[in-house]
Structures are given as C-alpha cells and as structure tokens.
Write a protein that holds these residues in place. Structure first.
Motif, PDB file in Angstrom:
ATOM      1  N   UNK A  59      -3.534  -8.800 -12.124  1.00  0.00           N
ATOM      2  CA  UNK A  59      -3.959  -9.554 -10.922  1.00  0.00           C
ATOM      3  C   UNK A  59      -2.921  -9.459  -9.809  1.00  0.00           C
ATOM      4  N   UNK A  60      -1.641  -9.537 -10.197  1.00  0.00           N
ATOM      5  CA  UNK A  60      -0.595  -9.411  -9.175  1.00  0.00           C
ATOM      6  C   UNK A  60      -0.635  -8.028  -8.518  1.00  0.00           C
ATOM      7  N   UNK A  61      -0.889  -7.025  -9.372  1.00  0.00           N
ATOM      8  CA  UNK A  61      -0.993  -5.672  -8.823  1.00  0.00           C
ATOM      9  C   UNK A  61      -2.201  -5.558  -7.895  1.00  0.00           C
ATOM     10  N   UNK A  62      -3.323  -6.168  -8.329  1.00  0.00           N
ATOM     11  CA  UNK A  62      -4.522  -6.134  -7.482  1.00  0.00           C
ATOM     12  C   UNK A  62      -4.297  -6.881  -6.162  1.00  0.00           C
ATOM     13  N   UNK A  63      -3.633  -8.044  -6.266  1.00  0.00           N
ATOM     14  CA  UNK A  63      -3.334  -8.790  -5.035  1.00  0.00           C
ATOM     15  C   UNK A  63      -2.407  -7.991  -4.118  1.00  0.00           C
ATOM     16  N   UNK A  64      -1.437  -7.301  -4.728  1.00  0.00           N
ATOM     17  CA  UNK A  64      -0.553  -6.458  -3.918  1.00  0.00           C
ATOM     18  C   UNK A  64      -1.326  -5.345  -3.222  1.00  0.00           C
ATOM     19  N   UNK A  65      -2.271  -4.771  -3.989  1.00  0.00           N
ATOM     20  CA  UNK A  65      -3.095  -3.723  -3.376  1.00  0.00           C
ATOM     21  C   UNK A  65      -3.922  -4.269  -2.206  1.00  0.00           C
ATOM     22  N   UNK A  66      -4.476  -5.487  -2.435  1.00  0.00           N
ATOM     23  CA  UNK A  66      -5.287  -6.072  -1.354  1.00  0.00           C
ATOM     24  C   UNK A  66      -4.422  -6.390  -0.126  1.00  0.00           C
ATOM     25  N   UNK A  67      -3.202  -6.885  -0.398  1.00  0.00           N
ATOM     26  CA  UNK A  67      -2.312  -7.140   0.745  1.00  0.00           C
ATOM     27  C   UNK A  67      -1.956  -5.833   1.458  1.00  0.00           C
ATOM     28  N   UNK A  68      -1.745  -4.801   0.675  1.00  0.00           N
ATOM     29  CA  UNK A  68      -1.427  -3.498   1.271  1.00  0.00           C
ATOM     30  C   UNK A  68      -2.603  -2.974   2.096  1.00  0.00           C
ATOM     31  N   UNK A  69      -3.822  -3.169   1.533  1.00  0.00           N
ATOM     32  CA  UNK A  69      -5.016  -2.731   2.274  1.00  0.00           C
ATOM     33  C   UNK A  69      -5.158  -3.518   3.581  1.00  0.00           C
ATOM     34  N   UNK A  70      -4.936  -4.848   3.478  1.00  0.00           N
ATOM     35  CA  UNK A  70      -5.026  -5.683   4.679  1.00  0.00           C
ATOM     36  C   UNK A  70      -3.965  -5.291   5.704  1.00  0.00           C
ATOM     37  N   UNK A  71      -2.729  -5.042   5.197  1.00  0.00           N
ATOM     38  CA  UNK A  71      -1.653  -4.631   6.111  1.00  0.00           C
ATOM     39  C   UNK A  71      -1.957  -3.276   6.737  1.00  0.00           C
ATOM     40  N   UNK A  72      -2.525  -2.372   5.897  1.00  0.00           N
ATOM     41  CA  UNK A  72      -2.910  -1.066   6.427  1.00  0.00           C
ATOM     42  C   UNK A  72      -3.960  -1.213   7.521  1.00  0.00           C
ATOM     43  N   UNK A  73      -4.931  -2.111   7.297  1.00  0.00           N
ATOM     44  CA  UNK A  73      -5.973  -2.346   8.306  1.00  0.00           C
ATOM     45  C   UNK A  73      -5.365  -2.886   9.601  1.00  0.00           C
TER      46      UNK A  73
END
Length: 331
Positions: A59-73
């Motif tokens: 879950x932490x990895x998934x949340x990190x990915x989502x934060x990365x996706x949001x930051x990328x956006x």
C-alpha cells in the motif's frame, strides 16, 4: 489544448494502471493466504499478520506511485502552462507589433490623404475662385465704364438730376459687387464644408478598418481616431476658416473703401459744379457790367459827335480841340 488533453489522458491511464495493479496484488495476496493456510506452516493469526505487513508495504508503494503520478501531472501541467504563457507573451508581442505597424500605416495613409491637393485645395473651390475672379473682373469693368461716363456730365453739359442718377447707379453697382463677393465667400464655405464631410467620412472608414481587423477594441480604435485624426482635420479646418475670415474681412473693407471713394467722388464733382456755377455767375455779372459800361461809353461818344457836328465851322482848327472819344475796357 491538445497537450493538456494528452496530459489528462496520461494521468487517467497511469491512475487506471495503478488501480489495476492494486486489484492484481489483492488477488495475489488472497491466493497466497489460501496457500499458506493450506500448508499449515504458520498459525492463521500469524498468516494474517504476515500478509498485513506485506499489504502495508505494498500500500505504501501504491500510495507513493499515486503521489508520483499526481506530482507528474502537476509538473506536466505547470510546464504546459508555462509554455502557453511564454507562447502567449510571444504572440501578444507579435500582435502588438502588428497593431503598431497597422496603426502607423493607417496614420500615414490618413496623413497623405489630408496632405493631398484634393483636400488642401479642393477642385470645386478652385473652380469657384476662378469663376469669382472672372465675374469680378467683368463687374469691375462695368463699373469702370460707368465711372467714365462722368465725363459726359462735366459742365456745361450737366444737371443735378443726372449727377444724382449717376451716383445712384454707381452705388447700385458697388452693392451688386459687394453682394457678389459675399455670395462667393458663402459658396466657398459650402464647398469646403463638403470637404470636411469627406474628411470625417474618411475618419470613420479608418475606424471601421481597425475594427474589421478584429485586433482592436472599440476603445482602442476610438483612442486612435478621436485625438489624432480629428485633430488633423481640425487644424486644417481652422486654417481654412482663418483664410475665409480674412477674405471676408477684406471684402468688407473693400466695400467700405469703395463707398467712401464713391462719396468723395460725388462730393468732388458737386464741389466742381458749385465752383463752375459760382464762376459762371461771376462771369455773367462781369459781362452785364461790361455791357453796361460799353453802353455808357457809346452814349457818351454819340453825344460828343453831336456836339462836334453842331460847333461853328469858321473857328480855327488849331484853337479848338476836337474831342476824341476814347473807349476804355473795364478792368
């Protein structure tokens, strides 16, 4: 706009991929929970504890990915907005340059229009002035011919009635010439008024041209037209009005001068007539006096002749003086 749409689609794709990965990981965890439970290597609580720890890491990895996706956006959108802003600034600069060139070209065109011979010296005004000069010359010639007729009224061939009629005709010619001058000035004003209307129509055409380019607002077009174009028209109009006022004033002064000269001429001839009549009266009196004195001398001469004829003939010629009548002219 297309770039923003691509970024949104990329964000949606990555988010969808993350959700799909989470679903797959959930399935994998469930599968391995069942496998571990079947092997009975660990107690069920220990199995759940182990799986929870792994799930927490995932879950932490998934949340990190989502934060990365949001930051990328966010980064992509910021970069896109920055590019759009820079492009807008460049475009605005080009638009401002284009508008400045269009304004300069329009001002140059209007300046050339205002400086053209057709506006500075309208053909209709030229024709009106040429016609005025031609008719003015004819009227002045007619007045000059009338002035020359005064020679026919000089003494002794004159009468007060004829002199009065001559002066009345002269005044009529002067008034006719003055009225013609005033009418010509009015016609010239009307011709210039047509020119001003043409200039104002050209101003409106320039304003319409600015609006038709779809790059100028109503306020921008008005700010260019009102202070500059109307000022150019006003300057030329003021100059022409000054010239017309000067022409009008010159005609008024000419009319007053002509009236004074006509009155002076009449007074001169009236004085000449009075002098002629005075001299004529004096000469008549002197002629009567001369005739009277000549008659007196004639009577005296007759009496002396009679006395001489009645005198004795025997008297010596040398002892008597024969009266010789003398006729003296009066001084």
């Amino acid at each position: 706009m297309q770039l923003k749409q691509g970024i949104k689609e990329l964000d949606e794709t990555l988010t969808s991929t993350e959700f799909s990965r989470a679903d797959k990981l959930r399935s994998v965890l469930k599968k391995y929970v069942e496998i571990i439970e079947k092997t009975s290597y660990l107690m069920q609580p220990d199995v759940y504890t182990l799986i929870n720890k792994e799930a927490m890491v995932i879950n932490q990895a998934l949340l990190g990915n989502r934060r990365a996706i949001a930051q990328l956006f966010v980064n992509l959108m910021e970069a896109t907005l920055q590019q759009e802003l820079e492009a807008h600034h460049r475009w605005q600069g080009l638009v401002d340059t284009w508008k400045a060139l269009k304004k300069q070209a329009l001002v140059q065109s209007f300046s050339e229009f205002m400086a053209s011979e057709r506006i500075r010296a309208p053909p209709d005004v030229k024709k009106e002035i040429e016609s005025m000069l031609k008719n003015q010359k004819a009227l002045q010639q007619k007045r000059l011919e009338h002035l020359c007729t005064i020679c026919d009224l000089l003494p002794p061939n004159y009468s007060k009635a004829q002199l009065t009629e001559w002066h009345s005709s002269l005044n009529s010619l002067n008034k006719h010439l003055d009225a013609y001058h005033m009418g010509c000035v009015m016609q010239i004003r009307l011709q210039y008024e047509k020119t001003w209307q043409e200039c104002l129509a050209r101003v409106q055409e320039c304003k319409k041209q600015l609006l038709d380019w779809k790059a100028f607002t109503e306020e921008e077009a008005e700010s260019l037209v009102s202070p500059y174009f109307f000022q150019m028209v006003g300057v030329l109009q003021s100059k022409v009005e000054e010239e017309l006022e000067l022409l009008d004033k010159s005609f008024e002064d000419l009319a007053k001068q002509t009236e004074c000269q006509s009155s002076d001429l009449l007074n001169y001839f009236q004085e000449a007539v009075r002098l002629w009549e005075a001299h004529q009266s004096t000469l008549s009196e002197q002629e009567l006096e001369l005739e009277k004195r000549m008659e007196q001398q004639r009577q005296k001469h007759i009496l002396e002749e009679q006395v001489w004829l009645l005198a004795p003939r025997g008297a010596p010629a040398g002892n008597e003086e024969r009266a010789t009548p003398r006729l003296s002219m009066p001084r």
